[in-house]
Design a protein around this motif. Sequence first.
Motif, PDB file in Angstrom:
ATOM      1  N   ILE A  50       0.805  -1.218   0.000  1.00  0.00           N
ATOM      2  CA  ILE A  50       0.000   0.000   0.000  1.00  0.00           C
ATOM      3  C   ILE A  50       0.841   1.273   0.000  1.00  0.00           C
ATOM      4  CG2 ILE A  50      -2.053  -0.979   1.051  1.00  0.00           C
ATOM      5  CD1 ILE A  50      -1.062   0.049   3.715  1.00  0.00           C
ATOM      6  N   HIS A  97      -1.355  -0.904  12.167  1.00  0.00           N
ATOM      7  CA  HIS A  97      -2.148  -0.825  13.401  1.00  0.00           C
ATOM      8  C   HIS A  97      -1.431  -1.430  14.597  1.00  0.00           C
ATOM      9  CE1 HIS A  97      -3.993  -3.140  10.043  1.00  0.00           C
ATOM     10  NE2 HIS A  97      -4.324  -1.928   9.679  1.00  0.00           N
ATOM     11  N   ARG A 122      -0.833  -3.925  20.056  1.00  0.00           N
ATOM     12  CA  ARG A 122      -1.720  -3.448  19.017  1.00  0.00           C
ATOM     13  C   ARG A 122      -2.277  -2.070  19.310  1.00  0.00           C
ATOM     14  NH1 ARG A 122      -3.282  -5.474  14.348  1.00  0.00           N
ATOM     15  NH2 ARG A 122      -3.276  -7.711  14.318  1.00  0.00           N
ATOM     16  N   ALA A 127      -6.788   4.215  14.533  1.00  0.00           N
ATOM     17  CA  ALA A 127      -5.644   3.359  14.194  1.00  0.00           C
ATOM     18  C   ALA A 127      -5.523   3.113  12.705  1.00  0.00           C
ATOM     19  CB  ALA A 127      -5.769   2.029  14.922  1.00  0.00           C
ATOM     20  N   PHE A 128      -6.557   3.480  11.941  1.00  0.00           N
ATOM     21  CA  PHE A 128      -6.540   3.158  10.517  1.00  0.00           C
ATOM     22  C   PHE A 128      -5.345   3.793   9.822  1.00  0.00           C
ATOM     23  CE2 PHE A 128      -7.648   7.271   8.743  1.00  0.00           C
ATOM     24  CZ  PHE A 128      -8.227   7.919   9.815  1.00  0.00           C
ATOM     25  N   THR A 129      -4.879   3.100   8.800  1.00  0.00           N
ATOM     26  CA  THR A 129      -3.825   3.663   7.956  1.00  0.00           C
ATOM     27  C   THR A 129      -4.501   4.585   6.947  1.00  0.00           C
ATOM     28  OG1 THR A 129      -2.657   1.582   8.178  1.00  0.00           O
ATOM     29  CG2 THR A 129      -1.865   3.101   6.493  1.00  0.00           C
ATOM     30  N   PRO A 130      -4.150   5.865   6.925  1.00  0.00           N
ATOM     31  CA  PRO A 130      -4.863   6.782   6.040  1.00  0.00           C
ATOM     32  C   PRO A 130      -4.462   6.614   4.581  1.00  0.00           C
ATOM     33  CG  PRO A 130      -3.114   7.939   7.187  1.00  0.00           C
ATOM     34  CD  PRO A 130      -3.118   6.539   7.722  1.00  0.00           C
ATOM     35  N   THR A 131      -5.242   7.220   3.694  1.00  0.00           N
ATOM     36  CA  THR A 131      -4.867   7.254   2.279  1.00  0.00           C
ATOM     37  C   THR A 131      -3.690   8.220   2.125  1.00  0.00           C
ATOM     38  OG1 THR A 131      -6.393   9.054   1.869  1.00  0.00           O
ATOM     39  CG2 THR A 131      -7.201   6.818   1.456  1.00  0.00           C
ATOM     40  N   LEU A 132      -3.013   8.121   0.993  1.00  0.00           N
ATOM     41  CA  LEU A 132      -1.867   8.997   0.753  1.00  0.00           C
ATOM     42  C   LEU A 132      -2.284  10.463   0.714  1.00  0.00           C
ATOM     43  CD1 LEU A 132       0.273   7.056  -1.830  1.00  0.00           C
ATOM     44  CD2 LEU A 132       0.815   7.610   0.524  1.00  0.00           C
ATOM     45  N   GLY A 133      -3.466  10.712   0.169  1.00  0.00           N
ATOM     46  CA  GLY A 133      -3.937  12.096   0.088  1.00  0.00           C
ATOM     47  C   GLY A 133      -4.107  12.698   1.470  1.00  0.00           C
ATOM     48  N   ALA A 139      -0.730  13.289   2.947  1.00  0.00           N
ATOM     49  CA  ALA A 139      -0.097  14.441   2.308  1.00  0.00           C
ATOM     50  C   ALA A 139      -0.684  15.741   2.833  1.00  0.00           C
ATOM     51  CB  ALA A 139      -0.270  14.373   0.796  1.00  0.00           C
ATOM     52  N   SER A 190      -0.177  14.300  -4.582  1.00  0.00           N
ATOM     53  CA  SER A 190      -0.459  13.170  -3.697  1.00  0.00           C
ATOM     54  C   SER A 190      -1.935  12.851  -3.626  1.00  0.00           C
ATOM     55  CB  SER A 190       0.046  13.465  -2.280  1.00  0.00           C
ATOM     56  OG  SER A 190       1.391  13.846  -2.327  1.00  0.00           O
ATOM     57  N   ASN A 191      -2.785  13.864  -3.830  1.00  0.00           N
ATOM     58  CA  ASN A 191      -4.219  13.618  -3.751  1.00  0.00           C
ATOM     59  C   ASN A 191      -4.811  13.176  -5.084  1.00  0.00           C
ATOM     60  OD1 ASN A 191      -5.655  14.309  -1.114  1.00  0.00           O
ATOM     61  ND2 ASN A 191      -4.150  15.925  -1.271  1.00  0.00           N
ATOM     62  N   GLN A 238      -5.722   6.668  -4.723  1.00  0.00           N
ATOM     63  CA  GLN A 238      -5.977   6.759  -3.286  1.00  0.00           C
ATOM     64  C   GLN A 238      -6.423   5.385  -2.792  1.00  0.00           C
ATOM     65  OE1 GLN A 238      -5.386   9.677  -1.455  1.00  0.00           O
ATOM     66  NE2 GLN A 238      -4.379  10.037  -3.414  1.00  0.00           N
TER      67      GLN A 238
END
Lengths: 608, 272, 38
Positions: free
Chosen positions: A323, A546, A554, A560-566, A569, B22-23, B28
Amino acid sequence: MKTGSWSKVWIPWLLLVAVAMLFGADLLAPDVAIAAEPAAAAEAAKAPAFPPAPKLSAADYPQIAGVNGRVAVWLAAQLHLWFAAFVLAVPIFVFVIEAIGMATRDERYDSLAYEFIKVSITAYSLTAILGGLLLFFLIIFYPHLFQYLATIFRKSMIYYALLFFAESGVLYLYYYGWHWLQGGFRKWMHLTLGLVLNAVGTTLMFLANAWVTFMMSPAGVDAAGVFSGDTWAAIHNALWNPINIHRVVANVAFGGSIVGAYAAYRFLNAGTAEQKAHYDWMGYTANFVAISALLPLPFAGYYLTAEIYAYSQQMGITSMGGIFAWLFIIQAVLIGTLFLSANYYLWCGMGRSDGAVRYNGYVKYLAIVIVGAFLVWFTPHTLVLTNEELKALGGPYHKFLGPLGIMPAKNIAVNTMIVFTTLSFLMYRRANKIPTVSWVKAGNAALAGLFAAGILNILFLGVYHGYFTNTVYKVASSIPQVLTTLTIIVVSTVIDTFMYRGAKEVAPLRWGRVPDRAQYALFLLAVAFTWLMGLMGYIRSGLRQHWHVTDIFRDASPDAFTPTLGYAANVVSVGALIFMALVIFVFWVSQVSARHTAAAGYWKAEAA
Amino acid sequence: MSNFLKVVVFSLLVIAFFAGFSNFGVPQIEPAPPPKEEKLELGAMTIDQFVALGKKLFEGKGTCTLCHNPVGGRAPLLDRAAAAAAERLNDPRYKGKAKNVEDYLYESMVAPSAYVVSGFGKAGTNDTESPMPDASSGSIRLSEAELRAVVAYLQDLSGVEVTVKIPTEVGTEQKAEAKPAQRPPAKNAEELIAQFACTACHKIGAQPGGPIGPDLSKIGATKDAEYLRRAILDPNADVAKGFARGLMPANYGEQLYARELEMLVAYLVALK
Amino acid sequence: MKDHLVPLVVAFAVCALVFLGLDYTIMKMMGLTLIYQP
């Protein structure tokens, strides 16, 4: 003390410092030494057993209405790191510049060094403030995590706190005593203070690095998170040294770029030609420092990633093949920006010398190669396609561009960018000079042979081993590839330095004769470095996904979620904006103390 | 002042470019949310709920979609898997032990190399070895009930009848019903090697094998029985030069019968 | 032209040999050969 006898002083001084460091290290870390002995392990076994890592639920994470605890910790940590990197970097190059001044007895260097430290002095308290903020946020929003880490690292945390007395004390003496500790023995004492400042700062960073790398690659604890009592084992985990190396080098690159931005701004606002010349020189020096550290940085990053893979295949694959793969495409864009910007600044700067006209023709070829390498560097392996496009293409990989997306192509590209940046730099240095040594032709031939053979070797290793052998060979071949680049840099610098010893100037170097757009290259460098550092801070933390402590503790928080790249950023961008505002404040404050307002009529008239 | 504004605007534009790229310039991807430790209320479930559980596992804890998706091209799409299973059972390339679709689907998760769909085998193995890991162990570690739920989901997805019976126990560590019957011991070393897919990583004699582990074709010439036994039981104790740690499964000690281990060691020692 | 070419060719040859030697040594240190041997 005559200049010629300085070797009589340098050597004993260096010996003295080495001895002091050995003793000092012993004093600073007795526990480290003790923990390594088996006797202490037995003692630890007698002591009450440590608890396992707690199993938390969402309710264990305090929530404050309107505040996203995770983002708060994230921003506090990143801002603290930006400032910490800055205040660790500045003493490094200030030390070097002061030493150069002492060796050449050229006071301009001493003034420059003083100006660098003056500009950064407010940053020290900001680093501490942000560190305190981070600590508070951790305790408020992640109390169980902090308790767990503090239990394991309590001894190192005490040392960490106490070391700040040393850091502050030495810093104040170093800065405020700059003009007092001048000449002869006092100057040596002052230089030593600079060295101690660096040693203490680096130790502080190494201690903090242990806590953060422990979270990624825990050691000294069992599968349930029960601490063995061996602090050194926990400190000395798999990623500690790679992060140490990477951060020391990256700090210098980053710090240099920030100071370069300061100089660029002062240049734009300079009123007199003398001021312009001074800030042009300052910007050039800062940029030189930043680029010198930038060149070996990819190797430090590669080593870090190799250790991540060695520690956990899954973590490694997640970072580059999973990811986070696209994050490294963004990183590629940023690094390309850095290289292009640095080279552009050098090319613009060639105008300072009258002799540069001879080399102007080569610039376009360098530009083509560097831009080309950047394009390869940032080509992804997997394409983002719709189902129709997938069918038409016959898969997610482009026939010709796909192979450019994998590691061998990237390695060729980055090594090429580094080699050609070195070439740019050599060209810049030569631009104003006419060599007077007898072996110029041989020297130039040697350089040409070195670069040609080196570049071909890089291509050979990258193409042959990268595409025509197996994984083991592919990865292994990147080591000689890297060493080729390093060899080119070192040997070419040495040859060039000797070749231009006693060289004649075409004309005096005209500091200040550089277009304004070159200063924008310095701003671009600073902003790109900052943003890149923020992005890398995210990946370092996000790689744990997580887990508070990988595979052991844990993260059960609602965030705890892994965010999107946006999303990541955007947080990094907000942080970068806050950082820029604070840095502007730091620079402005360093000017303010020199301002005097004549408040006519305000004060009582003095008695006659 | 205008210089200040120019620099600030320039810096804002640069940051906006990076944030924008990035967005909007990269996909995404929503990473999988943290796994929830849920208790499976098997007793109270209907078959529809069991199928839904299978779907959730397929998309979550099972990490199936990491490879079984239309973009990556790393694994076959499974929307017709149960329908295709019937043909596969009669395919001469099928190496497994399943007798019906349900068992075939189960087997494909725990012993994926039993049948490798054309074009999806590991490079150089001619579609005899699957790159897919065993979903019941390692980092995926689906329990018995979870595996059955995924089977049920796959049957439902293909539009065939769901034949899975909802298990009464979750069955995590103990592989009580792991295989339809307890695995009979291998009759010879070759059978053992095929069963445990050693050639997925090692070249052994005439059989093609992947380059991930050392070439064992002549291993008996350089290594003795004691070394080989330890290498099988504790692979990370002494990793061969040039190869990575942590790749070879470290649990063969629990999976092999004692007699099988000795048989394998004797076989390898004889490879000179 | 020849005047410039000879030192260049010599330097290139020397450097190429040095680099190949570097490659060979490093690969050997990792238990591998320079030319791929499956």
